[in-house]
Design a protein around this motif. Sequence first.
Motif, mmCIF file in Angstrom:
data_model
loop_
_atom_site.group_PDB
_atom_site.id
_atom_site.type_symbol
_atom_site.label_atom_id
_atom_site.label_comp_id
_atom_site.label_asym_id
_atom_site.label_seq_id
_atom_site.Cartn_x
_atom_site.Cartn_y
_atom_site.Cartn_z
ATOM 1 N N ASP A 158 59.761 62.843 29.390
ATOM 2 C CA ASP A 158 58.402 62.308 29.572
ATOM 3 C C ASP A 158 57.397 63.442 29.718
ATOM 4 N N ILE A 159 57.755 64.406 30.554
ATOM 5 C CA ILE A 159 56.847 65.525 30.809
ATOM 6 C C ILE A 159 56.627 66.327 29.535
ATOM 7 N N ASP A 160 57.704 66.602 28.799
ATOM 8 C CA ASP A 160 57.567 67.328 27.532
ATOM 9 C C ASP A 160 56.605 66.595 26.596
ATOM 10 N N ALA A 161 56.752 65.278 26.528
ATOM 11 C CA ALA A 161 55.921 64.480 25.632
ATOM 12 C C ALA A 161 54.456 64.496 26.067
ATOM 13 N N ILE A 162 54.205 64.451 27.359
ATOM 14 C CA ILE A 162 52.828 64.473 27.861
ATOM 15 C C ILE A 162 52.158 65.801 27.558
ATOM 16 N N VAL A 163 52.892 66.893 27.670
ATOM 17 C CA VAL A 163 52.340 68.211 27.341
ATOM 18 C C VAL A 163 51.866 68.234 25.890
ATOM 19 N N LEU A 164 52.611 67.576 25.014
ATOM 20 C CA LEU A 164 52.305 67.610 23.585
ATOM 21 C C LEU A 164 51.296 66.553 23.154
ATOM 22 N N ASP A 165 51.227 65.436 23.892
ATOM 23 C CA ASP A 165 50.419 64.316 23.408
ATOM 24 C C ASP A 165 49.882 63.502 24.592
ATOM 25 N N ASP A 166 48.571 63.397 24.695
ATOM 26 C CA ASP A 166 47.949 62.620 25.774
ATOM 27 C C ASP A 166 48.299 61.132 25.687
ATOM 28 N N HIS A 167 48.689 60.687 24.494
ATOM 29 C CA HIS A 167 48.963 59.262 24.289
ATOM 30 C C HIS A 167 50.440 59.021 23.988
ATOM 31 N N ALA A 168 51.281 59.875 24.500
ATOM 32 C CA ALA A 168 52.719 59.744 24.245
ATOM 33 C C ALA A 168 53.227 58.376 24.708
ATOM 34 N N ASP A 169 54.125 57.816 23.917
ATOM 35 C CA ASP A 169 54.701 56.500 24.236
ATOM 36 C C ASP A 169 55.899 56.684 25.162
#
Length: 385
Positions: free
Chosen positions: A333-344
Amino acid sequence: MQVITTTQALAAFCKDAATYDFVTVDTEFLRETTYWPKLCLVQAATPDRAVIIDPLADGLVLDPLADLLADDHVTKVFHAARQDIEIFVKLFGLVPAPLFDTQIAASVCGHGDSISYDNLVRAIVGEQIDKSSRFTDWSSRPLSEKQLTYALADVTHLRNIYVNLRNEIAKARRQSWVEDEMAVLENVGTYVVQPEDAWKRIKAKVNRPRDLAALQALAAWREQKAQTNDQPRSRVLKDDAVAELAIQRPLTPAAFEKLRAVPRGYGRSSSAAEIVDVLKSVEAMDKSALPKVAEKPRGPSPKGAIGDLLRVLLKAIADSNGVASRIIASSDDIDAIVLDDHADVPALKGWRRKLFGEKALAIKHGRLALAATRKGVVEVPVDLE
């Protein structure tokens, strides 16, 4: 100890159970050699009565149980409910509702992530469960007194656990946390795997559109075959073999023999012939019809400083709320948030977003800072003007 073996007795119990505000439920099943779980027992308890329902009894019709599970005036209490619910979705086409999963409730009350039933019984009820009958053959009849006693314990202790956790949740004002989690469990789509979506369960790195098309087609073929023949997916073909076939796309028996993940001689089987037909259809696809491969994300590395800050934030929030950090957000989750503000990802939805996700985005964009104090890590708003 009442073992219900007739439809009449089941109807009488379910009519009585419908007068209470909750009923605890558990199942025993076999699944080692099948795609669909084979239901062997259903255990159920009201506040003052517990029974064992034998679905393998001659002539027993489970319709009264289906009506009870669908009764919206009675909360159905399970522990680690997913596999139990999958059985009822297959049998009745419905998800028991309203629903309460004590494993989820325990996690939001600080009892640990994915706590087992016996550990929860020990923590809340203060008793030790005899687990020696856990892996017995529940389809064999007659069942022993020891098996029946073990099975019944799965719903009798659950009554006290439910009442305790319900009170803990109310005291901590975390009803919204539980409701978000139950909404996922109450969605029938959680339990029905559509063949066209089966590829999402396979961990495979595919970088080319035609490889992805092959992975999607092969996974759908395997899922359909497993469902039709009532076989575990791995009995049809293992995940690594599906991934290798998608990338290599063999069209002859000799080409199958060169693959590492496919059993020797598989290329001469009827299944291999079906796979070749699937792969030929993929090769014939026009480029415009191929699925798009996800672009590699651009931006800061998830393993860099921003990711480290978000992990510190997560640890601080988890500590202050008395829950395990992975209940709030996973490392992915954290990795995805770093890359994308709208991560699913779950961390950007529901109660998790309110508790952690919004603050994580604020840190990422410099609107929030963290400071170390004697009392621990504190959040410091940043004025960007």
